[in-house]
Design an enzyme around this catalytic site. Structure first.
Site, PDB file in Angstrom:
ATOM      1  N   ARG A   1       0.851  -1.197   0.000  1.00 50.43           N
ATOM      2  CA  ARG A   1       0.000   0.000   0.000  1.00 50.43           C
ATOM      3  C   ARG A   1       0.878   1.235   0.000  1.00 50.43           C
ATOM      4  O   ARG A   1       1.074   1.873   1.036  1.00 50.43           O
ATOM      5  CB  ARG A   1      -0.910   0.000   1.215  1.00 50.43           C
TER       6      ARG A   1
ATOM      7  N   ASP B   1       2.266   4.894  -0.226  1.00 52.71           N
ATOM      8  CA  ASP B   1       1.727   6.202   0.182  1.00 52.71           C
ATOM      9  C   ASP B   1       1.605   7.174  -0.991  1.00 52.71           C
ATOM     10  O   ASP B   1       2.193   6.942  -2.051  1.00 52.71           O
ATOM     11  CB  ASP B   1       2.727   6.841   1.157  1.00 52.71           C
TER      12      ASP B   1
ATOM     13  N   ARG C   1      10.690   5.418   5.070  1.00 49.12           N
ATOM     14  CA  ARG C   1      10.961   6.860   5.108  1.00 49.12           C
ATOM     15  C   ARG C   1      11.470   7.288   6.477  1.00 49.12           C
ATOM     16  O   ARG C   1      12.307   8.200   6.582  1.00 49.12           O
ATOM     17  CB  ARG C   1       9.688   7.626   4.748  1.00 49.12           C
TER      18      ARG C   1
ATOM     19  N   TYR D   1      12.305  -2.112  -1.182  1.00 46.45           N
ATOM     20  CA  TYR D   1      12.132  -0.691  -1.490  1.00 46.45           C
ATOM     21  C   TYR D   1      13.503  -0.066  -1.723  1.00 46.45           C
ATOM     22  O   TYR D   1      14.490  -0.468  -1.102  1.00 46.45           O
ATOM     23  CB  TYR D   1      11.470   0.047  -0.320  1.00 46.45           C
TER      24      TYR D   1
END
Lengths: 248, 248
Positions: free
Chosen positions: B50, B52, B197, B110
Site C-alpha cells: 500500500r 503512500d 521513510r 524498497y
C-alpha cells in the site's frame, strides 16, 4: 553589471524558452520574474538557445544586467529560492559588459534521449521518446557520420528569417546504453529551428530499416524540408552545454 | 480466472495505492477503471504494497479476477493502451485461483533515492530527496547494519490495527553513486506504515553527524515512535520488487 548564468530546467511545463505575447509561461519570463522578485528591477534576460516547448536544458546559458550588492553565489541562491522547482540556476558569474550568450557562443551541444521497450517507462514519459521496434545502431551511426561538417541543413530545419541554412556540425554521436536507452549527442556552431528533432526522426527511420543510409545522405543533399519525414517529440531533447572561447 | 500483474507507476499524481472514499485518484482505482474500460466488468484489484501518496513503484504486484478471452500479453497491451502514461503494466500472467499478492509475498524491496548538491536538480524533484549538507557513508552503513534481523520496529513505523510491530529485515544496503546520488535499498518480510521513510530520515541524521550510531541503535531498541525524528519525503521512495516462493 552583466551576469552570466547557467540554467537547468524541466521544459515540460513551459512554452519554450522565449517570452511570448500571450500568457503562456516561458523559461525567460519565469527567470525575469524571479530577478524582479529578488531585486525589484525590471530585467531582460537573453538566452543562448531558444528551446522549444517541452524541450529541457541542463546547460542553458543566459545573460542579464542587474544591480546587485552581494556576491554571485548569493545571487544564485536568491534566484533558486525564488524560482519554481522545475528550474534551477546552477552557476552565476560576472561577465564582460558586452557578453552576449547567443552571438558569442562558439557551439551548442544537444542530447536526444530515446528508449526501445515493449512497455513504456512511466518515469521517462517527459524525458525520452519511447519506441517499440528495435534499432540498427550500425546503420544509424553511418547515417549520423554524414552530418558532420558544413552543410546546408534545409532538409532538417528552418533558419531564422534572413539567416542562411548552412551550419557546421562538429560531432554527432549515437550511443546505446544498457536497458535499450539510446543517447544521440550533437554539437554544432548553431542549429536551425527543429533541426535536432528532425535529424533524430530521420535517423530512427534509418535504424528501423525504413530508409537506407544512402537515402539519408540523399535527403540531406536535397535541401528540401518536405523530405525530412518524422519529427522526434520534444520531450527527448535537452540542451546540455554552450561553448564559449573563454571556457577554460 | 485470476491474473497477476507487475505494475510501474510514478506516484506523484496519486493519493497512494489504495482506493479512497473521496474523489482523490489512487493507483488501485485507476487500474480498476482501466480493467472496466477494456472488459466492461467491475473488477477489484488487490496490491502487494500500500504505497503512500507520492511514492513510486517499478515492481508493484497486483492480482484480480477477470473474464478474458485473449492472451495475457493482449491483456497487458490493452491495459497499457487504456492507462494514463504515468502508469504501466510491465507483465501479466495467469495465477493460482487463491493467489494473494499481499499474504503470499515472502518479502518486499524498497529503494530510497537521495542526492547531495548545493543546487537542486529539476529533473529529480519528484524522484529524490535533495540534501545540501554532506553525508558520512561510513556511519550510515554502521547504523544501517543494525536494522538487519528480526526487531520490533515501533520506533520507525506503525503496524496495521491489530498487527504486531515485529518485522524481519533481510538486507539494508546504502550505496553512494557518482554525482553524490545515494540509493538505500531495504528488503524485509514486510514493513510498518512509513517505516522506510522513517529509517531513511534517521540514517540521514546519523550521516550528517547529528545522531551517533549508538544513539541510532538506542532508538531502535527503545521502540518509541516519538524518537524517530526526521521523516524522509515520499518522492524518494520506490517499491522495486515483491518476492514470492514461485519466483524462479
Amino acid at each position: 553589471m552583466r551576469y552570466r548564468a547557467t540554467l537547468a530546467y524541466d521544459g515540460t511545463g513551459y512554452h519554450g524558452f522565449q517570452r511570448q505575447a500571450n500568457a503562456a509561461p516561458t523559461v525567460q519570463q519565469t527567470l525575469e520574474e524571479a530577478l524582479h522578485a529578488i531585486s525589484g528591477q525590471t530585467i531582460r534576460v537573453i538566452g543562448a538557445g531558444r528551446t522549444d516547448a517541452g524541450v529541457h536544458a541542463t546547460g542553458q546559458v543566459v545573460a542579464f544586467d542587474l544591480d546587485w550588492r552581494h556576491t554571485p553565489l548569493d545571487l544564485r541562491n536568491a534566484l533558486n529560492a525564488s524560482l519554481p522547482d522545475d528550474m534551477a540556476v546552477r552557476d552565476v558569474q560576472g561577465a564582460r559588459p558586452d557578453f552576449h550568450p547567443r552571438y558569442d557562443a562558439l557551439s551548442r551541444t544537444y542530447v536526444y534521449r530515446l528508449y526501445v521497450a515493449p512497455v513504456r517507462d512511466p518515469f521517462l514519459r517527459f524525458r525520452a521518446w519511447h519506441l517499440t521496434s528495435p534499432l540498427d545502431i550500425r546503420t544509424i551511426r553511418q547515417a549520423a557520420a554524414s552530418l558532420v561538417g558544413t552543410h546546408d541543413f534545409s532538409t532538417f530545419g528552418t533558419p531564422p528569417q534572413g539567416d542562411n541554412p548552412v551550419r557546421t556540425v562538429y560531432e554527432a554521436r549515437w550511443e546505446a546504453q544498457p536497458g535499450e536507452q539510446h543517447l544521440f549527442s550533437i554539437t554544432a556552431n548553431a542549429f536551425l529551428y527543429r533541426m535536432v528533432r528532425s535529424v533524430v526522426g530521420a535517423l530512427v527511420t534509418v535504424g528501423q530499416g525504413r530508409m537506407t543510409v544512402e537515402e539519408f545522405v540523399g535527403i540531406l543533399a536535397a535541401r528540401q524540408r518536405s523530405l525530412a519525414g518524422l519529427l522526434a517529440p520534444p520531450c527527448g531533447l535537452t540542451l546540455v552545454a554552450v561553448q564559449y572561447s573563454d571556457d577554460g
